[in-house]
Design an enzyme around this catalytic site. Structure first.
Site, PDB file in Angstrom:
ATOM      1  N   ASP A 133      -9.774   5.409  -1.689  1.00  0.00           N
ATOM      2  CA  ASP A 133      -8.894   5.798  -2.900  1.00  0.00           C
ATOM      3  C   ASP A 133      -9.838   6.607  -3.816  1.00  0.00           C
ATOM      4  O   ASP A 133     -10.958   6.794  -3.814  1.00  0.00           O
ATOM      5  CB  ASP A 133      -8.239   4.570  -3.169  1.00  0.00           C
ATOM      6  CG  ASP A 133      -9.072   3.771  -4.120  1.00  0.00           C
ATOM      7  OD1 ASP A 133     -10.368   3.686  -4.201  1.00  0.00           O
ATOM      8  OD2 ASP A 133      -8.497   2.749  -4.816  1.00  0.00           O
ATOM      9  N   GLU A 170       0.911  -1.132   0.172  1.00  0.00           N
ATOM     10  CA  GLU A 170       0.094  -0.178  -0.031  1.00  0.00           C
ATOM     11  C   GLU A 170       0.983   1.233   0.004  1.00  0.00           C
ATOM     12  O   GLU A 170       0.543   2.377  -0.652  1.00  0.00           O
ATOM     13  CB  GLU A 170      -0.915   0.080   1.187  1.00  0.00           C
ATOM     14  CG  GLU A 170      -2.188  -1.034   1.050  1.00  0.00           C
ATOM     15  CD  GLU A 170      -3.114  -0.687  -0.053  1.00  0.00           C
ATOM     16  OE1 GLU A 170      -3.024   0.441  -0.616  1.00  0.00           O
ATOM     17  OE2 GLU A 170      -3.885  -1.581  -0.474  1.00  0.00           O
ATOM     18  N   TYR A 201      -6.295   6.161   4.897  1.00  0.00           N
ATOM     19  CA  TYR A 201      -6.599   5.064   3.699  1.00  0.00           C
ATOM     20  C   TYR A 201      -5.842   3.913   4.022  1.00  0.00           C
ATOM     21  O   TYR A 201      -6.476   2.732   3.894  1.00  0.00           O
ATOM     22  CB  TYR A 201      -6.185   5.773   2.420  1.00  0.00           C
ATOM     23  CG  TYR A 201      -5.810   4.641   1.194  1.00  0.00           C
ATOM     24  CD1 TYR A 201      -7.203   4.189   0.679  1.00  0.00           C
ATOM     25  CD2 TYR A 201      -4.737   4.137   0.834  1.00  0.00           C
ATOM     26  CE1 TYR A 201      -7.211   3.041  -0.187  1.00  0.00           C
ATOM     27  CE2 TYR A 201      -4.554   3.201   0.256  1.00  0.00           C
ATOM     28  CZ  TYR A 201      -5.944   2.789  -0.699  1.00  0.00           C
ATOM     29  OH  TYR A 201      -5.660   1.606  -1.512  1.00  0.00           O
TER      30      TYR A 201
END
Ligand code: SF4
Length: 335
Positions: free
Chosen positions: A117, A16, A99
């Site tokens: 996102d 990520e 996030y």
């Protein structure tokens, strides 16, 4: 995405962070290299910053790599080298925003946190016909609250998050979304109100700042050259560079001499400008024009910066534009 099936929070975290500013096609190789070099939190926690930056070299936004290292040390020390399972504890780690915390919490542990996102923001802004600036924190908060409510009824948060991201990537695409074949069209407000083309709405971007960085790659007849570490809070902190003067003035041998003297470097013999290369590097808010002047002299006799031999250059992490310069100009430079 190649790492869809991964449940290991460490690997999800690394992937990520890499994907925050990087396309999947480019990020995948970096991910594999990173995991191979640092297969676990404890190995990463004991790595040197230079080693981590070397693996990250060329990927850009180097604060991400430094934060990975900081966070690994915290996990090792405060959490017995086990990735925390609690959303707030994950969010408290350096470099992890809402996030990433939501992605790790839902993908690794099945916790009910929505990921926000670009795909998700687009889908929900259209579905709810939210025509406010999609990049503003206020709009993001509204969408997050909406998803948080939905999440209460979701059985598998990981699948829900993955599904909505994929839906955005494949059906509700930025251009030409497949509204005619969309199963959501009956309830999609933007579709019903004819606003699909206008949403998500983005305010016009401010003009990018252009910076000119003049680097002097000073080499003497014995193959010595000078590098220094960027320590200021600026782009590329922790990476290495040649002598630098940031200025828009036209650089000639005179400005080069002045820069060398002002850095308290003494040289023997005449300074000769051998070559000039130029590379551009685009960042989100600025364009970097990197001009690199290759300058030769007989001998560097006094140097504040680090003096190294040409054949050890590849052991240091450089910003991408200097890395390109070295690849283009030095046969024995091996990334
Ligand atoms: S109807 Fe169109 S805009 Fe609405 S969710 Fe489906 S693809 Fe997206």
């Amino acid at each position: 995405m190649p790492w869809l099936e991964i449940k290991d929070p460490y690997k999800i975290w690394i992937s990520e962070i890499i994907l925050q500013q990087t396309r999947v096609a480019q990020g995948w190789d970096y991910y594999l290299r990173f995991i191979e070099k640092f297969p676990s939190i404890d190995i990463l926690a004991f790595a040197k910053e230079d080693e981590v930056l070397k693996v990250w070299e060329g990927l850009g936004y180097y604060t991400r790599a430094r934060n990975l290292l900081k966070a690994a040390k915290i996990i090792f020390k405060d959490h017995n080298a086990i990735f925390p399972k609690d959303y707030e504890k994950i969010l408290a780690l350096p470099g992890i925003g809402p996030y990433t915390a939501a992605a790790i919490s839902s993908f690794a542990y099945g916790l009910p946190y929505p990921v926000l996102d670009g795909n998700v923001l687009r889908v929900i802004s259209r579905y709810t016909a939210n025509d406010q600036d999609i990049l503003s924190s206020k709009t993001k908060k509204i969408i997050e609250n909406y998803l948080n409510e939905l999440m209460q009824e979701v059985k598998d948060p990981a699948i829900f998050n993955q599904a909505i991201m994929n839906f955005g990537a494949m059906q509700c695409t930025p251009r030409n979304p497949g509204c005619e074949s969309c199963q959501m069209s009956k309830h999609c407000m933007a579709f019903k109100e004819g606003l699909v083309e206008q949403i998500p709405f983005k305010l016009k971007k401010v003009k990018k700042k252009v910076r000119t960085l003049n680097f002097i790659d000073l080499i003497d007849n014995r193959g010595n050259r000078l590098i220094n570490k960027r320590t200021e809070k600026d782009i590329w902190m922790g990476l290495y560079q040649f002598l630098l003067l940031e200025s828009n003035i036209k650089f000639s041998i005179l400005e080069i001499e002045e820069t060398i003297i002002s850095n308290e470097i003494k040289t023997k013999g005449k300074l000769t400008l051998v070559k000039q290369n130029e590379y551009r590097h685009e960042l989100t808010h600025q364009t970097i024009k990197g001009k690199i002047f290759t300058v030769r002299c007989k001998e560097i006799i006094n140097a504040g910066p680090k003096m190294i031999k040409t054949n050890s250059l590849s052991g240091y992490p450089f910003p991408k534009l200097l890395d390109l310069y070295l690849q283009d100009n030095h046969d024995n430079y091996d990334k």
